[in-house]
Motif scaffolding. Structure first.
Motif, PDB file in Angstrom:
ATOM      1  N   PHE A 207     -63.830  53.796 -14.121  1.00  0.00           N
ATOM      2  CA  PHE A 207     -63.405  53.711 -15.528  1.00  0.00           C
ATOM      3  C   PHE A 207     -64.516  54.164 -16.473  1.00  0.00           C
ATOM      4  O   PHE A 207     -64.274  54.938 -17.409  1.00  0.00           O
ATOM      5  CB  PHE A 207     -63.003  52.277 -15.876  1.00  0.00           C
ATOM      6  CG  PHE A 207     -61.553  51.984 -15.670  1.00  0.00           C
ATOM      7  CD1 PHE A 207     -60.563  52.815 -16.190  1.00  0.00           C
ATOM      8  CD2 PHE A 207     -61.152  50.847 -14.967  1.00  0.00           C
ATOM      9  CE1 PHE A 207     -59.219  52.532 -16.009  1.00  0.00           C
ATOM     10  CE2 PHE A 207     -59.804  50.558 -14.774  1.00  0.00           C
ATOM     11  CZ  PHE A 207     -58.840  51.407 -15.295  1.00  0.00           C
ATOM     12  N   VAL A 208     -65.723  53.685 -16.225  1.00  0.00           N
ATOM     13  CA  VAL A 208     -66.860  53.977 -17.115  1.00  0.00           C
ATOM     14  C   VAL A 208     -67.220  55.457 -17.099  1.00  0.00           C
ATOM     15  O   VAL A 208     -67.586  56.037 -18.126  1.00  0.00           O
ATOM     16  CB  VAL A 208     -68.084  53.107 -16.722  1.00  0.00           C
ATOM     17  CG1 VAL A 208     -69.332  53.564 -17.463  1.00  0.00           C
ATOM     18  CG2 VAL A 208     -67.805  51.638 -17.025  1.00  0.00           C
ATOM     19  N   THR A 209     -67.117  56.085 -15.920  1.00  0.00           N
ATOM     20  CA  THR A 209     -67.513  57.504 -15.799  1.00  0.00           C
ATOM     21  C   THR A 209     -66.356  58.466 -16.090  1.00  0.00           C
ATOM     22  O   THR A 209     -66.581  59.678 -16.186  1.00  0.00           O
ATOM     23  CB  THR A 209     -68.040  57.789 -14.374  1.00  0.00           C
ATOM     24  OG1 THR A 209     -67.037  57.422 -13.415  1.00  0.00           O
ATOM     25  CG2 THR A 209     -69.305  57.002 -14.103  1.00  0.00           C
ATOM     26  N   LYS A 210     -65.171  57.951 -16.243  1.00  0.00           N
ATOM     27  CA  LYS A 210     -63.980  58.790 -16.392  1.00  0.00           C
ATOM     28  C   LYS A 210     -64.031  59.760 -17.586  1.00  0.00           C
ATOM     29  O   LYS A 210     -63.580  60.909 -17.468  1.00  0.00           O
ATOM     30  CB  LYS A 210     -62.747  57.881 -16.499  1.00  0.00           C
ATOM     31  CG  LYS A 210     -61.461  58.532 -16.047  1.00  0.00           C
ATOM     32  CD  LYS A 210     -60.354  57.476 -16.018  1.00  0.00           C
ATOM     33  CE  LYS A 210     -59.020  58.094 -15.685  1.00  0.00           C
ATOM     34  NZ  LYS A 210     -57.928  57.099 -15.725  1.00  0.00           N
ATOM     35  N   PRO A 211     -64.563  59.350 -18.724  1.00  0.00           N
ATOM     36  CA  PRO A 211     -64.598  60.288 -19.859  1.00  0.00           C
ATOM     37  C   PRO A 211     -65.516  61.490 -19.625  1.00  0.00           C
ATOM     38  O   PRO A 211     -65.420  62.486 -20.350  1.00  0.00           O
ATOM     39  CB  PRO A 211     -65.115  59.418 -21.020  1.00  0.00           C
ATOM     40  CG  PRO A 211     -64.867  58.014 -20.594  1.00  0.00           C
ATOM     41  CD  PRO A 211     -65.020  58.009 -19.120  1.00  0.00           C
ATOM     42  N   TYR A 212     -66.417  61.414 -18.673  1.00  0.00           N
ATOM     43  CA  TYR A 212     -67.390  62.484 -18.410  1.00  0.00           C
ATOM     44  C   TYR A 212     -67.083  63.095 -17.040  1.00  0.00           C
ATOM     45  O   TYR A 212     -67.452  62.535 -16.003  1.00  0.00           O
ATOM     46  CB  TYR A 212     -68.808  61.924 -18.447  1.00  0.00           C
ATOM     47  CG  TYR A 212     -69.037  60.973 -19.603  1.00  0.00           C
ATOM     48  CD1 TYR A 212     -69.265  61.460 -20.895  1.00  0.00           C
ATOM     49  CD2 TYR A 212     -68.985  59.586 -19.414  1.00  0.00           C
ATOM     50  CE1 TYR A 212     -69.457  60.583 -21.960  1.00  0.00           C
ATOM     51  CE2 TYR A 212     -69.171  58.706 -20.469  1.00  0.00           C
ATOM     52  CZ  TYR A 212     -69.405  59.211 -21.736  1.00  0.00           C
ATOM     53  OH  TYR A 212     -69.586  58.345 -22.789  1.00  0.00           O
ATOM     54  N   PHE A 213     -66.423  64.264 -17.049  1.00  0.00           N
ATOM     55  CA  PHE A 213     -65.840  64.812 -15.824  1.00  0.00           C
ATOM     56  C   PHE A 213     -66.866  65.012 -14.709  1.00  0.00           C
ATOM     57  O   PHE A 213     -66.617  64.633 -13.557  1.00  0.00           O
ATOM     58  CB  PHE A 213     -65.137  66.144 -16.140  1.00  0.00           C
ATOM     59  CG  PHE A 213     -64.303  66.655 -14.998  1.00  0.00           C
ATOM     60  CD1 PHE A 213     -63.108  66.035 -14.651  1.00  0.00           C
ATOM     61  CD2 PHE A 213     -64.730  67.742 -14.249  1.00  0.00           C
ATOM     62  CE1 PHE A 213     -62.340  66.501 -13.593  1.00  0.00           C
ATOM     63  CE2 PHE A 213     -63.974  68.212 -13.190  1.00  0.00           C
ATOM     64  CZ  PHE A 213     -62.769  67.597 -12.864  1.00  0.00           C
ATOM     65  N   ILE A 214     -67.995  65.610 -15.025  1.00  0.00           N
ATOM     66  CA  ILE A 214     -69.027  65.863 -14.004  1.00  0.00           C
ATOM     67  C   ILE A 214     -69.549  64.544 -13.442  1.00  0.00           C
ATOM     68  O   ILE A 214     -69.708  64.376 -12.222  1.00  0.00           O
ATOM     69  CB  ILE A 214     -70.212  66.677 -14.586  1.00  0.00           C
ATOM     70  CG1 ILE A 214     -69.740  68.053 -15.082  1.00  0.00           C
ATOM     71  CG2 ILE A 214     -71.306  66.848 -13.522  1.00  0.00           C
ATOM     72  CD1 ILE A 214     -69.127  68.928 -13.999  1.00  0.00           C
ATOM     73  N   LEU A 215     -69.791  63.597 -14.355  1.00  0.00           N
ATOM     74  CA  LEU A 215     -70.271  62.272 -13.934  1.00  0.00           C
ATOM     75  C   LEU A 215     -69.221  61.576 -13.063  1.00  0.00           C
ATOM     76  O   LEU A 215     -69.555  60.897 -12.079  1.00  0.00           O
ATOM     77  CB  LEU A 215     -70.586  61.434 -15.178  1.00  0.00           C
ATOM     78  CG  LEU A 215     -71.504  60.213 -14.984  1.00  0.00           C
ATOM     79  CD1 LEU A 215     -72.850  60.628 -14.420  1.00  0.00           C
ATOM     80  CD2 LEU A 215     -71.682  59.470 -16.303  1.00  0.00           C
TER      81      LEU A 215
END
Length: 752
Positions: free
Chosen positions: A88-96
């Motif tokens: 969930f936390v990394t979802k907004p940042y595609f590469i991450l």
């Protein structure tokens, strides 16, 4: 036609009354009940997350001890919460997000090194990735709330599972015992075919190996469930009844393995007289069918099958022996008559065990066999090592589990990336397909891919027909619930059928949300085909782990276990009371080691033909080890079930020689130094003396016949049987161990 219909009806009844369907109902109730309650109380916004949490943490709830079930579900809850939060936390940042998915899928996959239940916890962790990708939450408060509700769902499932276990505490045990009875019955029937069907012997032997592996796996689960349960709740009549059935099943299994005859010798002895073997073949078949009938009673209850056919068939074995002696005449008929007498003796013991199971099912109190002390019983449990060091040992590209973890994480990232780039609707379905299908073994991955695609297509066609017939949302809702139950129930028994019902469930759930159900079906099929293709290609190209490369340790393990089993049998011959427990533990370890080798060989045969290097040689190694195990079991079973004479020096000399040969073979495979050389001359002399002892007893019997004493007394018969069996089995074991050494040399030269 009527018989087929009756069989189908019985199969359906057994399924509906079995533990798989019950578990499907429990999980469906656990998911649907919160949805219904929260909908009524106007709190439905919290329901989907709780339902997902329930679904996520159900996989690790498999048959076994209650303690391990609870621990498994709690660990699964913690893992899924952590995975969901990170995604969930990394979802907004595609590469991450891609990096997070890669690392999580790799690390979570490695949990499988800790055994079967751990692999199911690992599956829950991987499933959490997919379900988190399917949910849109960007606000940190919403994320925390959703993750918290997932935890509530997991705990809710644990409560429901414990409640269902309290209502029907022995449902799993009865199902396991029923399955084991059924498999053991099939095993006896296959062994019956081995006796006379010479041209189909190799084919039937391979079937027997598969059944043997399945039976050993059931035995392990039953040991954990019955013995751990006994430790936790103490002795009770119901627990002891199940333990009695299990002990009889173990004894039947050992007796069947112990009666693995030297079929080339049987063919030689009974070349023109195979008709005398037919009744013994029929006896095995009747015993097998009786066990299968008893297996059904554990699930659907009812009357015990009639014993008349069993008793009548056994009586005919005595006539068959006498007919053989009359036709061939003594002394020429002696070897054949003793072989038939040993076969009859074995079937008599099987009959006694079957009758013991019948007495238990009649609820007759008889604790003679279940007097195992709790401390003693724990020695039969295979403990799983959960040390962190176990995980570290797999951090090598030689480890199949590490290669699988790398392969899976790469496939998942590639599948998600491809779905995102192609802008496919519900691209996470590709990831879901990869997670569900991909296994460390190529053959199993390919088989599951095929079944998944076929099941999905069947489910899609059925869904299309239903949607064309009706647009009623109430019907969709009912079918969604029903298909969910059958999906959970069938997924382990028939993956194809399970996949069909999963597709039906997804289509009907989406039909309640989106009126354009046909697009859901279309994307479901496309994503499944893409995911399955990625899984197969990845297994073939990305860090492939072909089974023939992983056999060394498994082969060494079974050779070593057989050596220890032989030593335990030798000790048993010297003192039955003192060495009985050690013998049975060694027997269990040898059977498990052989089961592992059988399973490994099955995986070899599932690999592509180009990767089945020297499969004929590997099969020789498997059959030699299996025959050695059977020959040892034959001696041990005879010693356990008969009054025997004292073990001779010759017996000790020959068994020590065979043990050294097995040890040296294992050492060669491990590139270690030979531990101890065998003295062939001394061994040959010892065997000559054993053979002479048998011949002396035979001559004594011939003289008695000449004097008019046609009826042999029981003591003389037992002495003849013992001398014949010990002498022949030891000679056979010596030959087999030498053949194994030669095969191991060839194996080593080919694979190194």
């Amino acid at each position: 036609m009527q018989n087929k219909l009756k069989t189908h009806l019985i199969t359906t009844e057994l399924f509906l009354k079995g533990s798989s369907f019950y578990r499907g109902i429990v999980l469906t109730v656990a998911i649907v009940l919160p949805l219904a309650i929260l909908n009524i109380t106007n709190l439905f916004e919290f329901a989907p997350a709780i339902a997902l949490g329930t679904f996520l943490n159900a996989p690790s709830d498999v048959p076994g001890s209650l303690r391990r079930k609870i621990n498994g579900i709690l660990i699964s809850i913690l893992l899924t919460l952590l995975v969901s939060f990170i995604v969930f936390v990394t979802k907004p940042y595609f590469i991450l997000l891609l990096i997070a998915i890669a690392i999580i899928s790799f690390l979570v996959s490695l949990i499988s090194v800790y055994g079967f239940r751990a692999s199911l916890i690992s599956f829950s962790g991987l499933l959490a990735i997919v379900l988190t990708l399917a949910v849109e939450k960007t606000d940190i408060k919403a994320i925390v709330l959703h993750v918290g509700l997932l935890g509530v769902g997991g705990l809710w499932y644990l409560i429901v599972s414990l409640l269902s276990n309290w209502l029907f505490p022995k449902k799993d045990d009865d199902q396991l015992l029923s399955d084991t009875l059924q498999l053991t019955g099939e095993f006896l029937k296959i062994r019956a075919k081995l006796l006379t069907k010479q041209n189909k012997r190799e084919k039937n032997a391979k079937k027997a190996l598969i059944l043997q592996t399945q039976i050993s796996e059931k035995h392990e689960t039953l040991r954990e469930s019955l013995l751990e349960g006994r430790k936790r709740s103490g002795r009770s009549f119901s627990n002891e009844r199940r333990l009695l059935i299990f002990i009889s099943l173990v004894d039947i299994f050992e007796l069947a393995l112990a009666n693995s005859l030297d079929y080339s010798k049987i063919d030689s002895i009974f070349g023109l007289h195979k008709s005398h073997l037919i009744v013994f073949k029929k006896m095995n078949k009747v015993l097998g069918n009786h066990l299968i009938a008893l297996s059904e009673l554990l699930i659907k209850k009812g009357k015990l099958p009639n014993l008349e056919q069993l008793n009548k068939t056994f009586e005919k074995t005595e006539t068959a022996i006498q007919d053989y002696v009359d036709v061939v005449t003594l002394p020429e008929a002696r070897d054949g008559a003793i072989a038939l007498r040993n076969l009859q003796d074995y079937q008599k013991q099987l009959l006694q065990e079957v009758k013991a199971i019948r007495r238990v099912l009649k609820k007759v109190k008889d604790n003679t066999k279940a007097s195992l002390k709790i401390k003693t019983s724990q020695q039969f449990l295979t403990s799983q090592d959960y040390r962190f060091n176990i995980l570290l040992q797999h951090f090598s590209l030689k480890s199949p589990m590490l290669r699988h973890a790398l392969r899976l994480s790469i496939a998942i990232v590639f599948g998600f990336l491809l779905g995102s780039l192609l802008d496919l609707k519900n691209a996470y379905w590709i990831v879901l397909t990869i997670i569900v299908i991909m296994r460390p073994n190529y053959g199993l991955t390919k088989e599951r891919s095929k079944n998944r695609i076929i099941g999905t297509l069947i489910g899609a066609v059925i869904a299309i027909i239903i949607i064309l017939i009706t647009k009623n949302t109430t019907v969709y809702m009912i079918l969604a619930v029903v298909s969910l139950t059958f999906a959970f129930s069938l997924i382990q028994q028939s993956y194809k059928a399970g996949a069909a019902f999963i597709t039906l469930n997804i289509v009907f759930v989406y039909s309640l949300i989106d009126p354009n159900a046909f697009s859901v079906i279309q994307y479901r099929v496309i994503d499944t085909i893409i995911g399955a293709t990625i899984a197969i290609v990845a297994n073939y190209l990305v860090f492939p782990s072909w089974e023939y490369k992983n056999l060394d340790a498994v082969i060494v393990g079974v050779i070593t276990s057989n050596g220890k089993y032989l030593q335990a049998t030798k000790a048993l011959y010297h003192n039955k009371e003192e060495n009985n427990l050690n013998y049975k533990i060694s027997r269990k370890e040898a059977f498990l080691a052989m089961s592992n080798l059988n399973a490994a060989f099955q995986r070899v045969t599932q690999d592509p033909k180009s990767k089945q290097k020297e499969s004929a040689l590997i099969y020789d190694m498997v059959t030699l080890n299996h025959t050695i195990l059977s020959a040892i079991a034959s001696i041990g079973s005879y010693i356990l079930n008969h009054k025997t004479t004292s073990a001779s020096k010759e017996f000790d000399t020959i068994t020590e020689s065979i043990f050294n040969t097995l040890n040296n073979t294992a050492s060669k495979l491990e590139n270690n130094k030979i531990t101890k050389l065998t003295t062939e001359k001394e061994t040959a002399q010892a065997h000559k003396r054993l053979q002479q002892h048998y011949e002396n007893l035979s001559q004594k019997r011939d003289m008695a016949i000449e004097a008019g004493q046609t009826q042999i007394d029981n003591k003389a018969l037992l002495n003849l049987q013992e001398a014949h069996l010990i002498s022949n089995q030891l000679l056979w074991l010596k030959t087999l161990s030498t053949n194994l050494t030669n095969a191991a040399k060839k194996y080593k030269s080919v694979f190194n």
